[in-house]
Write an enzyme that holds these catalytic residues in place. Structure first.
Site, PDB file in Angstrom:
ATOM      1  NE  ARG A  36      -1.821  -1.625   3.250  1.00  0.00           N
ATOM      2  CZ  ARG A  36      -2.288  -2.334   4.555  1.00  0.00           C
ATOM      3  NH1 ARG A  36      -3.561  -2.046   4.934  1.00  0.00           N
ATOM      4  NH2 ARG A  36      -1.405  -2.798   5.035  1.00  0.00           N
ATOM      5  NE  ARG A  45      -6.479  -5.082  -1.996  1.00  0.00           N
ATOM      6  CZ  ARG A  45      -7.740  -5.415  -2.128  1.00  0.00           C
ATOM      7  NH1 ARG A  45      -8.421  -5.159  -3.220  1.00  0.00           N
ATOM      8  NH2 ARG A  45      -8.354  -5.653  -0.764  1.00  0.00           N
TER       9      ARG A  45
HETATM   10  O1  CP3 Z   1       6.395  -9.184   1.303  1.00  0.00           O
HETATM   11  C1  CP3 Z   1       5.624  -8.769   0.143  1.00  0.00           C
HETATM   12  O2  CP3 Z   1       5.712  -7.759  -0.472  1.00  0.00           O
HETATM   13  C2  CP3 Z   1       4.868 -10.249  -0.240  1.00  0.00           C
HETATM   14  C3  CP3 Z   1       3.778 -10.150  -0.021  1.00  0.00           C
HETATM   15  C4  CP3 Z   1       3.173 -10.555   1.611  1.00  0.00           C
HETATM   16  C5  CP3 Z   1       2.030  -9.857   2.153  1.00  0.00           C
HETATM   17  N1  CP3 Z   1       1.653 -10.400   3.169  1.00  0.00           N
HETATM   18  C6  CP3 Z   1       1.019  -8.932   1.336  1.00  0.00           C
HETATM   19  C7  CP3 Z   1      -0.166  -8.530   2.155  1.00  0.00           C
HETATM   20  C8  CP3 Z   1       3.656 -11.054   2.636  1.00  0.00           C
HETATM   21  C9  CP3 Z   1       5.195 -11.920   2.532  1.00  0.00           C
HETATM   22  C10 CP3 Z   1       2.675 -11.397   3.534  1.00  0.00           C
HETATM   23  C11 CP3 Z   1       2.978 -12.085   4.985  1.00  0.00           C
HETATM   24  C12 CP3 Z   1       2.292 -12.001   6.023  1.00  0.00           C
HETATM   25  N2  CP3 Z   1       0.803 -11.859   5.808  1.00  0.00           N
HETATM   26  C13 CP3 Z   1       2.424 -12.287   7.334  1.00  0.00           C
HETATM   27  C14 CP3 Z   1       3.816 -12.361   7.783  1.00  0.00           C
HETATM   28  C15 CP3 Z   1       4.895 -11.397   7.827  1.00  0.00           C
HETATM   29  C16 CP3 Z   1       4.266 -10.196   8.934  1.00  0.00           C
HETATM   30  O3  CP3 Z   1       3.828  -9.173   8.489  1.00  0.00           O
HETATM   31  O4  CP3 Z   1       4.270 -10.650   9.922  1.00  0.00           O
HETATM   32  C17 CP3 Z   1       1.288 -12.242   8.062  1.00  0.00           C
HETATM   33  C18 CP3 Z   1       1.323 -12.268   9.670  1.00  0.00           C
HETATM   34  C19 CP3 Z   1       0.220 -11.944   7.356  1.00  0.00           C
HETATM   35  C20 CP3 Z   1      -1.105 -11.948   7.487  1.00  0.00           C
HETATM   36  C21 CP3 Z   1      -1.820 -10.649   7.180  1.00  0.00           C
HETATM   37  N3  CP3 Z   1      -2.010 -10.170   5.778  1.00  0.00           N
HETATM   38  C22 CP3 Z   1      -2.335  -9.569   7.891  1.00  0.00           C
HETATM   39  C23 CP3 Z   1      -2.111  -9.615   9.480  1.00  0.00           C
HETATM   40  C24 CP3 Z   1      -2.644  -8.693   7.050  1.00  0.00           C
HETATM   41  C25 CP3 Z   1      -3.653  -7.446   7.513  1.00  0.00           C
HETATM   42  C26 CP3 Z   1      -2.564  -6.305   7.993  1.00  0.00           C
HETATM   43  C27 CP3 Z   1      -2.279  -5.175   6.751  1.00  0.00           C
HETATM   44  O5  CP3 Z   1      -1.288  -4.951   6.756  1.00  0.00           O
HETATM   45  O6  CP3 Z   1      -3.160  -4.896   6.274  1.00  0.00           O
HETATM   46  C28 CP3 Z   1      -2.816  -9.113   5.815  1.00  0.00           C
HETATM   47  C29 CP3 Z   1      -2.932  -8.392   4.453  1.00  0.00           C
HETATM   48  C30 CP3 Z   1      -1.886  -8.076   3.546  1.00  0.00           C
HETATM   49  N4  CP3 Z   1      -0.878  -9.017   3.202  1.00  0.00           N
HETATM   50  C31 CP3 Z   1      -1.757  -6.951   2.884  1.00  0.00           C
HETATM   51  C32 CP3 Z   1      -0.701  -7.143   1.781  1.00  0.00           C
HETATM   52  C33 CP3 Z   1       0.001  -6.189   0.796  1.00  0.00           C
HETATM   53  C34 CP3 Z   1      -2.805  -5.760   2.901  1.00  0.00           C
HETATM   54  C35 CP3 Z   1      -3.817  -5.968   2.206  1.00  0.00           C
HETATM   55  C36 CP3 Z   1      -4.269  -5.021   0.911  1.00  0.00           C
HETATM   56  O7  CP3 Z   1      -3.300  -4.411   0.280  1.00  0.00           O
HETATM   57  O8  CP3 Z   1      -5.476  -4.676   0.639  1.00  0.00           O
END
Ligand code: CP3
Length: 349
Positions: A36, A45
């Site tokens: 984002r 997105r």
């Molecule tokens: O690193 C990268 O660029 C690759 C993509 C990636 C995402 N999530 C994209 C994402 C990776 C490697 C993850 C890993 C992930 N996802 C973890 C482990 C790493 C960490 O951050 O601790 C965890 C715990 C998740 C679970 C998750 N996904 C959560 C808790 C959330 C919501 C919080 C938030 O940041 O919005 C997500 C959503 C998420 N995953 C987004 C992205 C780009 C945001 C959603 C969106 O763009 O609408």
């Protein structure tokens, strides 16, 4: 007739660092480098009805993977997906509420566990492998492609709570109350993660990172049982099938427990949390394994002199051994693009 001269193949710096080489400057990528804080990500997105749908659409997920490479020239791309596609493939419906994070139907008891499929539905994950193939075809030859999965403890913690929580208390309570159920769930996740990572490697990723974002909330014995052991099992299972793949473990926030990963030859590097003591890590960890990290995502957001000072300090403290520059956790959505550019200028200068 003169034949075209073969272009010298540029080495992939991340693979060299993962092989234990000390390089003139550390290779760099950032956790959550696609996302984002990038206007071009927000733009694509907005074309998708849901985040899970976005992750399962190869045309979009491959674009998102490539965007930070095109803009910044990082040394590695990380597959655009999420760790929660695995619960989805076990039949636990996953959704992402705007501004609220993930939502799943919580697993509270044996009946909740029994609702999961026996195995992950690999067909549902096919778009992920197609995304990898598309990215592979478009990536410059000097840029490595990283795949990933969540570690069983972290994935289980979301499956049990049904959402993100400040300290994963629901999963920790579940571990104390129903250890036999958690054991079953973790065993399912170990098998699924090995199969999933092997498929990613076959599709074209060269490195895989195992994200254990919540490893640091567990006391010693629970850490060994629910975090360390399952990660070691995954690393051994993946290397048994794909010995050439490289594995980074990111047990976030485990502090001195990091040394408990050192005897595992199947793990090539350890990812560091922001709070890890760089001097201690340089002495006790980096002498035996490549380390990755650990700039504070907040200093990248703040910028200014603090950013430059911190980037230089981390590079200097890890200059005696193999190091991959990264953040200590994911980049924050409010991070200005210019701060990422500045960070890269300092690293590359
Ligand atoms: O690193 C990268 O660029 C690759 C993509 C990636 C995402 N999530 C994209 C994402 C990776 C490697 C993850 C890993 C992930 N996802 C973890 C482990 C790493 C960490 O951050 O601790 C965890 C715990 C998740 C679970 C998750 N996904 C959560 C808790 C959330 C919501 C919080 C938030 O940041 O919005 C997500 C959503 C998420 N995953 C987004 C992205 C780009 C945001 C959603 C969106 O763009 O609408």
């Amino acid at each position: 007739m003169t034949l075209p001269q073969p272009q010298p193949v540029k080495p992939k710096l991340i693979l060299e660092a993962l092989a234990g080489k000390v390089l003139p400057r550390p290779p760099v990528w950032l956790m959550r480098q696609a996302g984002r804080y990038l206007p071009e990500y927000r733009e694509i997105r907005a074309t998708s009805e849901s985040f899970i749908h976005f992750c399962f659409t190869p045309a979009l997920a491959s674009r998102a993977t490539l965007q930070p490479i095109e803009r910044f020239g990082f040394d590695a791309a990380i597959l655009f997906s999420d760790i929660l596609v695995i619960p989805e493939a076990f039949g636990q419906n996953v959704s992402f509420e705007q501004g609220e994070g993930p939502r799943l139907q919580p697993i509270e008891d044996a009946a909740g566990l029994a609702r999961l499929h026996d195995q992950i539905d690999m067909k549902l994950l096919e778009p992920v492998f197609e995304t990898i193939e598309r990215v592979k075809g478009a990536l410059p030859s000097s840029v490595a492609l990283i795949g990933f999965c969540g570690a069983p403890w972290t994935v289980a913690s979301y499956m049990i709570a049904g959402k993100g929580t400040p300290d994963q208390a629901p999963a920790r309570l579940f571990a104390y109350r129903h250890p036999e159920l958690l054991e079953k769930l973790i065993a399912k996740l170990v098998t699924a993660s090995i199969d999933y990572l092997v498929r990613q490697i076959v599709a074209g990723v060269e490195v895989v990172q195992i994200f254990d974002s919540w490893a640091g909330v567990l006391p010693g014995p629970a850490f060994r049982k629910w975090s360390l052991e399952p990660i070691l099992q995954i690393a051994r299972g993946v290397k048994a099938k794909c010995p050439e793949a490289r594995i980074i473990a990111f047990p976030r926030g485990v502090s001195t427990h990091l040394t408990e990963f050192l005897d595992c030859n199947e793990i090539d590097a350890l990812g560091l949390n922001t709070s890890d003591n760089t001097r201690w890590v340089a002495q006790r960890v980096q002498s035996r394994k490549t380390v990755q990290g650990n700039l504070d995502p907040l200093v990248l957001l703040a910028g200014g002199n603090s950013l430059e000072t911190e980037v230089r300090r981390i590079i200097s403290e890890f200059s005696g051994g193999p190091h991959i520059f990264n953040l200590g956790h994911g980049i924050l959505p409010a991070t200005p693009i210019e701060h990422v550019e500045k960070m890269l200028r300092v690293i590359r200068s």
